[in-house]
Design a protein around this motif. Sequence first.
Motif, PDB file in Angstrom:
ATOM      1  N   TRP A  48      52.469 -45.161  -5.170  1.00  0.00           N
ATOM      2  CA  TRP A  48      51.266 -44.826  -4.406  1.00  0.00           C
ATOM      3  C   TRP A  48      51.174 -45.601  -3.108  1.00  0.00           C
ATOM      4  CZ3 TRP A  48      48.071 -40.814  -5.708  1.00  0.00           C
ATOM      5  CH2 TRP A  48      48.301 -40.234  -6.962  1.00  0.00           C
ATOM      6  N   LYS A  49      51.632 -46.840  -3.110  1.00  0.00           N
ATOM      7  CA  LYS A  49      51.516 -47.636  -1.887  1.00  0.00           C
ATOM      8  C   LYS A  49      52.421 -47.094  -0.792  1.00  0.00           C
ATOM      9  CE  LYS A  49      51.474 -52.362  -0.172  1.00  0.00           C
ATOM     10  NZ  LYS A  49      50.263 -52.148   0.610  1.00  0.00           N
ATOM     11  N   ASN A  50      53.639 -46.722  -1.180  1.00  0.00           N
ATOM     12  CA  ASN A  50      54.593 -46.239  -0.195  1.00  0.00           C
ATOM     13  C   ASN A  50      54.596 -44.729  -0.079  1.00  0.00           C
ATOM     14  OD1 ASN A  50      55.720 -48.776   0.706  1.00  0.00           O
ATOM     15  ND2 ASN A  50      56.474 -48.967  -1.392  1.00  0.00           N
ATOM     16  N   ASP A  51      53.706 -44.096  -0.825  1.00  0.00           N
ATOM     17  CA  ASP A  51      53.467 -42.663  -0.647  1.00  0.00           C
ATOM     18  C   ASP A  51      54.727 -41.831  -0.822  1.00  0.00           C
ATOM     19  OD1 ASP A  51      51.841 -40.654   1.921  1.00  0.00           O
ATOM     20  OD2 ASP A  51      51.737 -40.624  -0.261  1.00  0.00           O
ATOM     21  N   VAL A  52      55.515 -42.157  -1.857  1.00  0.00           N
ATOM     22  CA  VAL A  52      56.726 -41.380  -2.096  1.00  0.00           C
ATOM     23  C   VAL A  52      56.972 -41.339  -3.606  1.00  0.00           C
ATOM     24  CG1 VAL A  52      58.284 -43.371  -1.899  1.00  0.00           C
ATOM     25  CG2 VAL A  52      59.125 -41.094  -1.364  1.00  0.00           C
TER      26      VAL A  52
ATOM     27  N   ARG B 270      48.239 -48.470 -11.399  1.00  0.00           N
ATOM     28  CA  ARG B 270      47.961 -48.974 -12.748  1.00  0.00           C
ATOM     29  C   ARG B 270      47.621 -47.814 -13.687  1.00  0.00           C
ATOM     30  NH1 ARG B 270      48.972 -51.910 -16.674  1.00  0.00           N
ATOM     31  NH2 ARG B 270      47.293 -52.469 -18.083  1.00  0.00           N
ATOM     32  N   LEU B 271      46.777 -46.907 -13.190  1.00  0.00           N
ATOM     33  CA  LEU B 271      46.388 -45.762 -14.009  1.00  0.00           C
ATOM     34  C   LEU B 271      47.613 -44.919 -14.352  1.00  0.00           C
ATOM     35  CD1 LEU B 271      44.228 -43.962 -15.318  1.00  0.00           C
ATOM     36  CD2 LEU B 271      43.786 -42.940 -13.099  1.00  0.00           C
TER      37      LEU B 271
ATOM     38  N   PRO C   4      47.751 -49.488 -22.253  1.00  0.00           N
ATOM     39  CA  PRO C   4      46.852 -49.790 -23.365  1.00  0.00           C
ATOM     40  C   PRO C   4      45.524 -49.045 -23.300  1.00  0.00           C
ATOM     41  CG  PRO C   4      46.952 -51.638 -21.832  1.00  0.00           C
ATOM     42  CD  PRO C   4      47.934 -50.614 -21.342  1.00  0.00           C
ATOM     43  N   GLU C   5      44.984 -48.742 -24.468  1.00  0.00           N
ATOM     44  CA  GLU C   5      43.792 -47.899 -24.558  1.00  0.00           C
ATOM     45  C   GLU C   5      42.536 -48.542 -24.003  1.00  0.00           C
ATOM     46  OE1 GLU C   5      44.503 -44.885 -28.347  1.00  0.00           O
ATOM     47  OE2 GLU C   5      42.741 -46.182 -28.351  1.00  0.00           O
ATOM     48  N   ASP C   6      42.393 -49.855 -24.196  1.00  0.00           N
ATOM     49  CA  ASP C   6      41.105 -50.438 -23.845  1.00  0.00           C
ATOM     50  C   ASP C   6      41.034 -51.001 -22.431  1.00  0.00           C
ATOM     51  OD1 ASP C   6      41.718 -52.976 -26.396  1.00  0.00           O
ATOM     52  OD2 ASP C   6      42.894 -52.277 -24.684  1.00  0.00           O
ATOM     53  N   ASP C   7      42.094 -50.787 -21.630  1.00  0.00           N
ATOM     54  CA  ASP C   7      42.010 -51.151 -20.207  1.00  0.00           C
ATOM     55  C   ASP C   7      41.055 -50.193 -19.516  1.00  0.00           C
ATOM     56  OD1 ASP C   7      44.887 -52.410 -18.405  1.00  0.00           O
ATOM     57  OD2 ASP C   7      43.526 -53.356 -19.850  1.00  0.00           O
ATOM     58  N   SER C   8      40.562 -50.599 -18.354  1.00  0.00           N
ATOM     59  CA  SER C   8      39.698 -49.705 -17.609  1.00  0.00           C
ATOM     60  C   SER C   8      40.532 -48.896 -16.622  1.00  0.00           C
ATOM     61  CB  SER C   8      38.663 -50.527 -16.851  1.00  0.00           C
ATOM     62  OG  SER C   8      37.924 -49.714 -16.005  1.00  0.00           O
ATOM     63  N   PRO C   9      40.273 -47.594 -16.438  1.00  0.00           N
ATOM     64  CA  PRO C   9      39.319 -46.773 -17.178  1.00  0.00           C
ATOM     65  C   PRO C   9      39.866 -46.356 -18.537  1.00  0.00           C
ATOM     66  CG  PRO C   9      40.482 -45.438 -15.571  1.00  0.00           C
ATOM     67  CD  PRO C   9      41.004 -46.831 -15.402  1.00  0.00           C
ATOM     68  N   THR C  10      38.962 -46.203 -19.498  1.00  0.00           N
ATOM     69  CA  THR C  10      39.387 -45.734 -20.814  1.00  0.00           C
ATOM     70  C   THR C  10      39.402 -44.211 -20.796  1.00  0.00           C
ATOM     71  OG1 THR C  10      37.111 -45.594 -21.579  1.00  0.00           O
ATOM     72  CG2 THR C  10      38.259 -47.689 -21.944  1.00  0.00           C
TER      73      THR C  10
END
Lengths: 385, 233
Positions: B213-217, B55-56, B128-134
């Motif tokens: 990230w989940k499949n590490d590739v 997500r990040l 979006p800007e206001d999602d966490s983490p900002t």
Amino acid sequence: MSSRFIQIHWLASYPATLLNRDETGLAKRIPFGGTIRSRVSSQCLKRHWRVAGQGSVEASKAHPWSLANVGVPTGSRSKEVVERRILPAASAEINASQEAMDSAKEVLVEKLYGTKAADIKQRQALFFGDPEIEYLAQRTKEALTQEQPEAVTESLKSFFKDERANLRALKHGAGLETALFGRMVTADPESNRDAAIHVAHALTVHAIERELDFMAVVDDLKREDRESDAGAAGVFDMELASGLYYGYTVIDIPLLVSNMAEDEEAAAKVVEHLIHLIADVTPGAKKGSTAPYSYAEFMLVEAGSSQPRTLANAYRKAVTIRDGDMAESAVSALSSHLARLDQAYKTGELRRQLSVLDTAIPDCDAVSLDELASFAGSHVGVNRT
Amino acid sequence: MKVLLLRLEAPLMAFGGVVIDNHGVIDKLPSASLLTGLLANALGFRRGETARLQRLQSRLCYAVRGDRPGRMLQDFQTAQLRKDDKAWTTRGFPAGRDGGAKTYGSPHIRYRQYHADASVVVATRLDPEDDSPTLADCASALTSPARPLFIGRKSCPPSEPMLIDLVEADSLSEGLEHVPLPGNCDPQTVWLYEQNERADDASLIRLAGRRDWKNDVHQGTEYWQRSPWGESS
């Protein structure tokens, strides 16, 4: 003030040595600030601290401050991972009866600590980190859902039987080396143990000073033979470098404690031992021909929670002999650089230094190596987030 | 929009590229996965939190100013491995080593590339800007991180605080203008790297910068253009 990080800076001089070679046999190098420096790689430093310069973990027991000689406290939490960590994590979200928990505990203690493990103090230390605890807790949780104590025992025993090889490997990796240096398995990132120590490549504070040492080998038997020619039996060359190296290491305290089954006392001892190892263990090859043994002439230990940073930029402008004594100039450069960083960022680390030189960092207590090590160890467990 | 400005500088840094064999290659600029990992490390994300990391990364956009290109350094590393090495896994059986026992007679050799004496500034935004983490969360995490930060590899600690500032700007490159060029760089060799949607220009830099990230590739290709700093706007 709480400390998440311990930063260790050191200056050590190694004259006429070949500490660390590249694939061509020459001293490893690094360009920095417009000049080439000689370098000792991160992996070289780590290996020699891990085996205390003796070549193997077994032989490292000869060094009083090796990791093999860290005395684990009798009351170490690493002897109670079943009671303190695995069972609580396994039963957190389910309603398990006391009998079921007791059955699970019996199997876990026997399988992990051996058959004579009733006396906690006699148990061996198992330095499991979070990945190991979570894995065992997950399996225990599955067993606990059987509810009936006999079924719980059966379930756990068959897990240990089925995964015998896996669990043998799991226990094998539960030592101090893994806690400090980590262990990576590319096939399964979830079982990775992250290293609690970050070691930068060491570099000389000055431009590389090297000499290609030419040598010829005399064959005494050949000289006795009148028919033979007068030439050497072999001619070789070896690069020798002399250097005042700056090195930098960071210890991640919360991770170290986590990697050591939450045993803060043992973790503090590991930190103390590491300071001693950094001070006097050589990273050097060519022991027979160069005797590359030195003690650090200067060490600075910082404890704090601000973003750790190397002070290598103090040496972007290479120190030269024109500045006077290289070691004194090196400490002086470090001192000015540190003062500038403090003024700009006000990070407020607590500091101690050790120095055999006249120049020192101002407003920073100068102490002995034992005191420096104790200072570092005292910051383990002060605060962990 | 808010723009986070970071200085990435160390005697050695590794903007790791796609590794196929025993050569740890590097790219000219940091990947989105490197920056995601860096921020996640500061914030205290754990390795297994792949959804959070994904997500990040998906919110991250950035531009890079290469203040000092540095030189490429290749480090030689040997490791004595053994055929009977075993490591436990969460899959129930230990991972071992493939191949015959004789292949482990000589040490395993790795070559790792690094940027030596380079320095870059990265301008990042999260959308979006206001999602966490900002970005503000990231800024305070960088100042007092959960774990030590490193630039590409653990042997690459930074030379100075990475956080420069969190500013308001109309674009990433405008954000970069807030950061004066350091004294020890040659203005002629300063480049601006920006992502480019076009894929047909041979002069573009290709980067496999985004990680599953989940499949590490790493997956997919991004295209980046570089232009001399000071030319645009």
